[in-house]
Every structure is written in C-alpha cells, then in structure tokens.
Design an enzyme around this catalytic site. Sequence first.
Site, mmCIF file in Angstrom:
data_model
loop_
_atom_site.group_PDB
_atom_site.id
_atom_site.type_symbol
_atom_site.label_atom_id
_atom_site.label_comp_id
_atom_site.label_asym_id
_atom_site.label_seq_id
_atom_site.Cartn_x
_atom_site.Cartn_y
_atom_site.Cartn_z
ATOM 1 C CB CYS A 61 -0.905 -0.051 1.236
ATOM 2 S SG CYS A 61 -1.749 1.473 1.627
ATOM 3 C CB CYS B 220 0.373 1.670 4.098
ATOM 4 S SG CYS B 220 -1.348 1.160 4.030
#
Length: 124
Positions: free
Chosen positions: A30, A33
């Site tokens: 991600c 993230c």
Amino acid sequence: MATEKLSSDTFEGVVSREGIVFVDFWAAWCGPCRAFAPAFERASEQHPDIVFGKVDTEAEQQLAAEFRITSIPTLMVFRDGITVYAQPGALAPAQLDQLIQGARDLDMDDVRRRITERDTQTVS
C-alpha cells in the site's frame, strides 16, 4: 519508543490497557501506508507515553476482518480500552499531532457517560 507489531495474540492485551494506544492497520503493498509510516514512527519516538502499534493486514487478515478494515491505512485510537477514533486514510504529520493532542485532551469520564447513555437508549 518504536512502534510495536500487533497480532491477533497481542492486540487485545495492548489496546485494553490504560492510556492511549494508536494502531495503524497497513500493508506493505500500500503506497499511502508506506507514505504514512515515517510520520507514525516519528510520532512514536516523540510521544513515549503513548503506545503506537502496527497491524499488517496481510499477515493478520482475521484481525483486520474483525475490525472491518476495508481501506488502508486505517488509524484507530484507543484510550483506556475504549475506541475513540477510527478512520481510514493517511494523515499529514500536523494532523497526526492534532489527533494525539485530541486524544490527550479527552474527558474520559464524559466519554464513558456518553457510552452508557447510548447503550441505555439502544436497549430501550
């Protein structure tokens, strides 16, 4: 304090204790993230009195499902075992600082009273 890796085995014990716990639900693939990770790590070093935990949603799929994590990163904040914040999306460092201050400033007696009122109304 560095961030703490949380798992199904350790999660409940960490978030149910007294004090403030920030939990970042994330995954290695991600991009947002990975972009949020340095701010989260920096905050963990600047606020040693707060627990900063990370849950890898790939490794802990059951835990992510239990908390209905459908978008990552998702940040959750617990204070004295009560979830006081849960929101998907990466935060800028200034926003994270505001959230930390907000968690510190909470009147937990008021929070508990509101939960009791809500639960009483739900049962009625």
